[in-house]
Enzyme design. Structure first.
Site, PDB file in Angstrom:
ATOM      1  N   GLY A  75     -51.410  22.577 -34.915  1.00 59.51           N
ATOM      2  CA  GLY A  75     -50.984  21.598 -35.910  1.00 59.51           C
ATOM      3  C   GLY A  75     -49.507  21.323 -35.746  1.00 59.51           C
ATOM      4  O   GLY A  75     -48.777  22.149 -35.190  1.00 59.51           O
TER       5      GLY A  75
ATOM      6  N   GLN B 166     -40.964  18.723 -37.888  1.00 63.04           N
ATOM      7  CA  GLN B 166     -40.809  19.706 -36.808  1.00 63.04           C
ATOM      8  C   GLN B 166     -40.321  19.079 -35.510  1.00 63.04           C
ATOM      9  O   GLN B 166     -39.892  19.779 -34.604  1.00 63.04           O
ATOM     10  CB  GLN B 166     -42.145  20.421 -36.529  1.00 63.04           C
ATOM     11  CG  GLN B 166     -42.606  21.311 -37.660  1.00 63.04           C
ATOM     12  CD  GLN B 166     -43.849  22.059 -37.266  1.00 63.04           C
ATOM     13  OE1 GLN B 166     -44.951  21.543 -37.385  1.00 63.04           O
ATOM     14  NE2 GLN B 166     -43.686  23.279 -36.774  1.00 63.04           N
TER      15      GLN B 166
ATOM     16  N   CYS C 281     -45.747  29.705 -36.849  1.00 64.58           N
ATOM     17  CA  CYS C 281     -45.231  28.335 -36.924  1.00 64.58           C
ATOM     18  C   CYS C 281     -44.358  28.067 -35.697  1.00 64.58           C
ATOM     19  O   CYS C 281     -43.517  28.890 -35.358  1.00 64.58           O
ATOM     20  CB  CYS C 281     -44.418  28.169 -38.206  1.00 64.58           C
ATOM     21  SG  CYS C 281     -43.719  26.532 -38.399  1.00 64.58           S
ATOM     22  N   LEU C 282     -44.579  26.936 -35.048  1.00 62.99           N
ATOM     23  CA  LEU C 282     -43.793  26.618 -33.845  1.00 62.99           C
ATOM     24  C   LEU C 282     -42.297  26.524 -34.154  1.00 62.99           C
ATOM     25  O   LEU C 282     -41.469  26.709 -33.266  1.00 62.99           O
ATOM     26  CB  LEU C 282     -44.268  25.288 -33.240  1.00 62.99           C
ATOM     27  CG  LEU C 282     -45.646  25.280 -32.567  1.00 62.99           C
ATOM     28  CD1 LEU C 282     -46.000  23.871 -32.114  1.00 62.99           C
ATOM     29  CD2 LEU C 282     -45.699  26.245 -31.387  1.00 62.99           C
TER      30      LEU C 282
ATOM     31  N   HIS D 297     -50.873  23.894 -44.172  1.00 60.27           N
ATOM     32  CA  HIS D 297     -49.612  24.346 -43.556  1.00 60.27           C
ATOM     33  C   HIS D 297     -48.747  23.125 -43.195  1.00 60.27           C
ATOM     34  O   HIS D 297     -47.558  23.088 -43.507  1.00 60.27           O
ATOM     35  CB  HIS D 297     -49.947  25.174 -42.309  1.00 60.27           C
ATOM     36  CG  HIS D 297     -48.772  25.617 -41.492  1.00 60.27           C
ATOM     37  ND1 HIS D 297     -48.478  26.949 -41.265  1.00 60.27           N
ATOM     38  CD2 HIS D 297     -47.815  24.910 -40.827  1.00 60.27           C
ATOM     39  CE1 HIS D 297     -47.383  27.020 -40.511  1.00 60.27           C
ATOM     40  NE2 HIS D 297     -46.971  25.801 -40.223  1.00 60.27           N
ATOM     41  N   GLU D 298     -49.366  22.121 -42.567  1.00 63.63           N
ATOM     42  CA  GLU D 298     -48.604  20.936 -42.140  1.00 63.63           C
ATOM     43  C   GLU D 298     -48.130  20.129 -43.341  1.00 63.63           C
ATOM     44  O   GLU D 298     -47.023  19.589 -43.331  1.00 63.63           O
ATOM     45  CB  GLU D 298     -49.434  20.061 -41.192  1.00 63.63           C
ATOM     46  CG  GLU D 298     -49.975  20.766 -39.943  1.00 63.63           C
ATOM     47  CD  GLU D 298     -48.970  21.643 -39.229  1.00 63.63           C
ATOM     48  OE1 GLU D 298     -47.772  21.331 -39.269  1.00 63.63           O
ATOM     49  OE2 GLU D 298     -49.380  22.660 -38.641  1.00 63.63           O
TER      50      GLU D 298
ATOM     51  N   HIS E 117     -44.981  21.444 -44.717  1.00 65.74           N
ATOM     52  CA  HIS E 117     -43.809  20.996 -43.951  1.00 65.74           C
ATOM     53  C   HIS E 117     -43.256  19.682 -44.501  1.00 65.74           C
ATOM     54  O   HIS E 117     -42.044  19.472 -44.499  1.00 65.74           O
ATOM     55  CB  HIS E 117     -44.187  20.768 -42.476  1.00 65.74           C
ATOM     56  CG  HIS E 117     -44.100  21.992 -41.621  1.00 65.74           C
ATOM     57  ND1 HIS E 117     -42.919  22.686 -41.425  1.00 65.74           N
ATOM     58  CD2 HIS E 117     -45.035  22.642 -40.888  1.00 65.74           C
ATOM     59  CE1 HIS E 117     -43.150  23.708 -40.609  1.00 65.74           C
ATOM     60  NE2 HIS E 117     -44.432  23.718 -40.279  1.00 65.74           N
TER      61      HIS E 117
HETATM   62 ZN    ZN Z   1     -45.350  25.121 -39.126  1.00 69.40          ZN
END
Ligand code: ZN
Length: 161
Positions: free
Chosen positions: A46, A51, A88-89, A130-131, A134
């Site tokens: 995701g 991000q 998380c990236l 989760h997204e 963000h």
């Molecule tokens: Zn994330």
């Protein structure tokens, strides 16, 4: 460049409230595509626009069952609870237990500019939640108990000095 650079914590864009997308044009379609390529390149499941430095309400996801792309996503119904460790990236070192809804119905606009309502459960429901966090500047470390957040701040101060 065919992929975006991933913004890492504590980059400010990760803490901002993202603005809604006004419509899906060629430009937004390019963002969707480039975000997907970036997500696949970094083995993510995701990705949210902040991000990659874009403060707009755009998310993409793929848990191996096909790409899901949404602008202006919003949860309109949620059921059940589920606890799992997430990464998380944007915060490569963090692994955090997060309790989320097990099933969610999400509305939004797809890459053709069409209104969509999707009901998802399990991992995909988790990824979408989760997204969407963000898009409000919320990160998985915000789910840590306070004493672990204090530790994290101290570590950061230490490495920054
Ligand atoms: Zn994330």
């Amino acid at each position: 460049m065919d992929i975006y650079k991933i913004e890492k914590y504590p980059e400010k864009v990760l803490r901002a409230n993202c603005r809604p997308v006004e419509g899906v044009t060629e430009r937004e379609r390019d963002v969707f595509q480039k975000m997907l390529r970036t997500m696949y390149r970094f083995d993510g499941i995701g990705l949210a626009a902040p991000q990659v430095g874009i403060s707009e309400q755009i998310i993409v996801a793929d848990i191996g069952e096909g790409a899901v792309v949404l602008a202006n996503p919003r949860i309109i119904k949620k059921e059940g609870r589920d606890d799992l460790v997430e990464g998380c990236l944007s915060i490569p070192s963090a692994q955090v237990h997060v309790t989320r809804s097990y099933t969610v119905t999400v509305e939004g606009i797809n890459d053709k500019g069409e209104y969509r309502e999707i009901k998802v459960k399990g991992l995909l429901a988790r990824v979408l939640q989760h997204e969407m966090d963000h898009l409000e500047g919320k990160l998985i470390i915000d789910y840590l108990p306070w004493w672990e957040r204090v530790n994290l701040k101290m570590c950061r101060k230490h490495t920054a000095s």
